[in-house]
Motif scaffolding. Sequence first.
Motif, PDB file in Angstrom:
ATOM      1  N   PRO A   1     -22.382 -16.615 -45.698  1.00 23.83           N
ATOM      2  CA  PRO A   1     -22.777 -16.462 -44.455  1.00 23.83           C
ATOM      3  C   PRO A   1     -22.525 -14.984 -44.075  1.00 23.83           C
ATOM      4  O   PRO A   1     -21.838 -14.018 -44.660  1.00 23.83           O
ATOM      5  N   GLU A   2     -23.095 -14.562 -42.945  1.00 27.09           N
ATOM      6  CA  GLU A   2     -22.967 -13.047 -42.519  1.00 27.09           C
ATOM      7  C   GLU A   2     -22.399 -13.076 -41.343  1.00 27.09           C
ATOM      8  O   GLU A   2     -22.350 -14.121 -40.495  1.00 27.09           O
ATOM      9  N   CYS A   3     -21.336 -12.097 -41.287  1.00 32.19           N
ATOM     10  CA  CYS A   3     -20.679 -11.733 -40.089  1.00 32.19           C
ATOM     11  C   CYS A   3     -21.465 -11.634 -38.744  1.00 32.19           C
ATOM     12  O   CYS A   3     -22.546 -10.886 -38.845  1.00 32.19           O
TER      13      CYS A   3
ATOM     14  N   THR B   1     -22.102  -8.106 -42.423  1.00 32.11           N
ATOM     15  CA  THR B   1     -21.409  -8.154 -43.991  1.00 32.11           C
ATOM     16  C   THR B   1     -21.489  -9.528 -44.394  1.00 32.11           C
ATOM     17  O   THR B   1     -20.939 -10.525 -43.652  1.00 32.11           O
ATOM     18  N   LYS B   2     -21.686  -9.986 -45.571  1.00 33.12           N
ATOM     19  CA  LYS B   2     -21.744 -10.998 -46.316  1.00 33.12           C
ATOM     20  C   LYS B   2     -20.259 -11.498 -46.390  1.00 33.12           C
ATOM     21  O   LYS B   2     -19.430 -10.453 -46.719  1.00 33.12           O
ATOM     22  N   ILE B   3     -20.038 -12.577 -46.125  1.00 38.98           N
ATOM     23  CA  ILE B   3     -18.549 -13.036 -46.378  1.00 38.98           C
ATOM     24  C   ILE B   3     -18.452 -13.837 -47.638  1.00 38.98           C
ATOM     25  O   ILE B   3     -19.014 -15.052 -47.654  1.00 38.98           O
ATOM     26  N   VAL B   4     -17.789 -13.279 -48.638  1.00 39.06           N
ATOM     27  CA  VAL B   4     -17.358 -14.013 -49.870  1.00 39.06           C
ATOM     28  C   VAL B   4     -16.025 -13.926 -50.081  1.00 39.06           C
ATOM     29  O   VAL B   4     -15.415 -13.150 -50.296  1.00 39.06           O
TER      30      VAL B   4
ATOM     31  N   HIS C   1     -19.999 -16.990 -37.826  1.00 41.13           N
ATOM     32  CA  HIS C   1     -19.104 -16.777 -38.893  1.00 41.13           C
ATOM     33  C   HIS C   1     -18.548 -15.205 -38.728  1.00 41.13           C
ATOM     34  O   HIS C   1     -19.450 -14.137 -38.073  1.00 41.13           O
ATOM     35  N   PHE C   2     -17.366 -14.751 -38.677  1.00 39.59           N
ATOM     36  CA  PHE C   2     -16.880 -13.289 -38.515  1.00 39.59           C
ATOM     37  C   PHE C   2     -15.980 -13.142 -39.726  1.00 39.59           C
ATOM     38  O   PHE C   2     -15.294 -13.770 -40.439  1.00 39.59           O
ATOM     39  N   CYS C   3     -15.969 -11.623 -40.211  1.00 39.98           N
ATOM     40  CA  CYS C   3     -15.459 -11.268 -41.400  1.00 39.98           C
ATOM     41  C   CYS C   3     -13.873 -10.729 -40.993  1.00 39.98           C
ATOM     42  O   CYS C   3     -13.208 -11.010 -42.064  1.00 39.98           O
ATOM     43  N   SER C   4     -13.672 -10.743 -40.001  1.00 35.39           N
ATOM     44  CA  SER C   4     -12.205 -10.270 -39.678  1.00 35.39           C
ATOM     45  C   SER C   4     -12.069 -10.725 -38.002  1.00 35.39           C
ATOM     46  O   SER C   4     -12.603 -10.832 -37.195  1.00 35.39           O
ATOM     47  N   GLU C   5     -10.709 -10.645 -37.715  1.00 32.94           N
ATOM     48  CA  GLU C   5     -10.213 -10.673 -36.409  1.00 32.94           C
ATOM     49  C   GLU C   5     -10.956  -9.845 -35.589  1.00 32.94           C
ATOM     50  O   GLU C   5     -11.155 -10.035 -34.414  1.00 32.94           O
ATOM     51  N   GLU C   6     -11.071  -8.589 -36.122  1.00 27.87           N
ATOM     52  CA  GLU C   6     -11.662  -7.504 -35.212  1.00 27.87           C
ATOM     53  C   GLU C   6     -13.072  -7.533 -34.762  1.00 27.87           C
ATOM     54  O   GLU C   6     -13.362  -7.516 -33.701  1.00 27.87           O
TER      55      GLU C   6
END
Length: 61
Positions: free
Chosen positions: A18-20, A25-28, A48-53
Amino acid sequence: MVDPTSDLGEDVDEDDAPECATCGTKIVQSPTHRVVTRVEDGRAHHRHFCSEECLADDDGA
């Protein structure tokens, strides 16, 4: 396709990842991966999100 939301995130190819929703960003295999789910008209929608930020910066679109 391997489930990109699996508990461990194992065996997820970057093409299937998935992408953020904020930065794209691709989340792997990311320990900071977050998923927000909402139900509208009986259907589940996932973001989907790559980080809390990135989650905090999301505009909710």
